[in-house]
Design an enzyme around this catalytic site. Structure first.
Site, PDB file in Angstrom:
ATOM      1  N   ARG A 179       0.918  -0.920   0.180  1.00  0.00           N
ATOM      2  CA  ARG A 179       0.161  -0.032   0.047  1.00  0.00           C
ATOM      3  C   ARG A 179       0.611   0.932  -0.240  1.00  0.00           C
ATOM      4  O   ARG A 179       0.449   1.935   0.896  1.00  0.00           O
ATOM      5  CB  ARG A 179      -0.656   0.317   1.262  1.00  0.00           C
ATOM      6  CG  ARG A 179      -2.056  -1.427   1.515  1.00  0.00           C
ATOM      7  CD  ARG A 179      -3.007  -1.105  -0.152  1.00  0.00           C
ATOM      8  NE  ARG A 179      -3.722  -2.712   0.159  1.00  0.00           N
ATOM      9  CZ  ARG A 179      -3.911  -3.350  -0.591  1.00  0.00           C
ATOM     10  NH1 ARG A 179      -2.488  -3.617  -1.562  1.00  0.00           N
ATOM     11  NH2 ARG A 179      -3.919  -4.292  -0.479  1.00  0.00           N
ATOM     12  N   SER A 228     -11.689   0.106   2.154  1.00  0.00           N
ATOM     13  CA  SER A 228     -10.974  -0.001   3.446  1.00  0.00           C
ATOM     14  C   SER A 228     -10.047   0.799   4.673  1.00  0.00           C
ATOM     15  O   SER A 228      -9.187   2.362   3.510  1.00  0.00           O
ATOM     16  CB  SER A 228      -9.698  -1.044   3.196  1.00  0.00           C
ATOM     17  OG  SER A 228      -9.339  -2.027   3.422  1.00  0.00           O
ATOM     18  N   GLU A 298      -5.314   3.947   6.087  1.00  0.00           N
ATOM     19  CA  GLU A 298      -4.911   3.504   4.361  1.00  0.00           C
ATOM     20  C   GLU A 298      -5.420   4.868   3.987  1.00  0.00           C
ATOM     21  O   GLU A 298      -4.995   4.743   2.665  1.00  0.00           O
ATOM     22  CB  GLU A 298      -5.603   2.086   3.922  1.00  0.00           C
ATOM     23  CG  GLU A 298      -5.691   1.469   2.756  1.00  0.00           C
ATOM     24  CD  GLU A 298      -6.160   0.678   2.137  1.00  0.00           C
ATOM     25  OE1 GLU A 298      -6.541   0.419   1.349  1.00  0.00           O
ATOM     26  OE2 GLU A 298      -5.541  -0.625   3.289  1.00  0.00           O
TER      27      GLU A 298
END
Length: 309
Positions: A179, A228, A298
């Protein structure tokens, strides 16, 4: 500097701009949470050359923020000072396929990229069907889902820096990890090249349907959510840690931890950005106290908080 005077200064420095310049433009309708304050100035360039000219002319002291589809984003209630850039239109929203090579603008939704690859019988990109963002965001954070990541299929990225200069970044230069990418923060991605592998169209489309069904069964996709919320920490899954800390269904103002999937925050109606971000910070605190794990966002949070009433 006021929004109006900033636009005047931009037009004086770059009189031939073809893109749209708007002042004090609401951003709430451009994010999936449907919250947030205005952009002091919102610029939508006509094409890459227009964006390059704009950045070359812009005073380097003016902050620049880039947004995409707004699916992985909280814009704070005080809005975004300086210039916010949003790419769109045919110049940044097209997909071209030549053999196994796929060239995409960064405004292309990830789901459309997956569909285009499938229609060309190219395998390896079906995971993009489960990512509710754009190619630009996928490049910036090495987005992934259902066993695949952007790094798996990327060849090259094209972007423009704050001076208006065009750069190309190889896969290695993107520095992908979980990520995250190591590409310079001041570069605005404008296009990307991917490589698929020959496959069976029916099998690829069946895999995309499986990804869609799995997403619909497990995630609150009908809600106003940013996707998310927290990255999975090493040695744990964010949703399990949140659940174990007693946060499933937790409410703050108009924001709530989803009952369906507790790594998703939702706007129940009337939430502010402060409600959503504050709820996320409360979840982080409870998880830290319960298990010792530190959750990291995130979802990207940008802008400034609203001034006290």
């Amino acid at each position: 500097m006021t929004a109006h005077s900033l636009i005047d200064a931009i037009r004086a420095a770059a009189p031939d701009l073809r893109g749209r310049l708007l002042e004090n433009q609401s951003l709430a309708d451009l994010t999936w949470f449907r919250v947030g304050g205005p952009a002091q100035v919102l610029f939508s360039p006509a094409d890459e050359a227009d964006l390059s000219a704009f950045l070359a002319a812009l005073d380097p002291s003016v902050p620049v923020t880039v947004i995409g589809l707004g699916s992985n984003l909280i814009v704070r209630d005080g809005g975004i000072p300086g210039v916010t850039i949003r790419l769109g239109g045919k110049a940044f929203g097209s997909v071209e396929i030549d053999g196994e090579t796929i060239r995409s603008g960064t405004a292309v939704p990830d789901m459309r990229l997956a569909k285009a690859a499938a229609e060309a019988s190219l395998d390896g990109l079906a995971f993009f069907r489960g990512i509710p963002g754009s190619v630009g965001g996928a490049l910036r954070m090495n987005a992934g889902a259902h066993g695949g990541e952007t790094t798996d299929v990327l060849v090259e990225v094209r972007g423009i820096d704050r001076k208006g200069e065009v750069h190309r970044f190889t896969h290695a230069e993107m520095g992908f990890r979980y990520r995250h990418s190591s590409a310079p923060d001041d570069v605005i991605f404008t296009g990307a090249t991917f490589r698929g592998r020959p496959g069976d169209r029916e099998a690829i489309e069946a895999e995309m349907e499986r990804v869609t069904a799995a997403r619909e069964a497990a995630q609150p996709i009908r809600e106003r959510t940013g996707g998310s919320t927290f990255k999975n920490p090493e040695g744990g899954k964010a949703w399990q840690l949140i659940d174990a800390a007693g946060c499933r269904g937790l409410i703050r103002g108009g924001a709530q931890v989803s009952e369906m999937h507790c790594n998703f925050l939702i706007n129940r109606g009337g939430a502010t950005a402060a409600d959503i971000e504050g709820l996320g910070e409360e979840v982080r605190r409870r998880v830290r106290e319960h298990s010792g794990f530190e959750l990291h966002w995130e979802i990207k949070r940008i802008g400034v908080e609203a001034s006290p009433a």
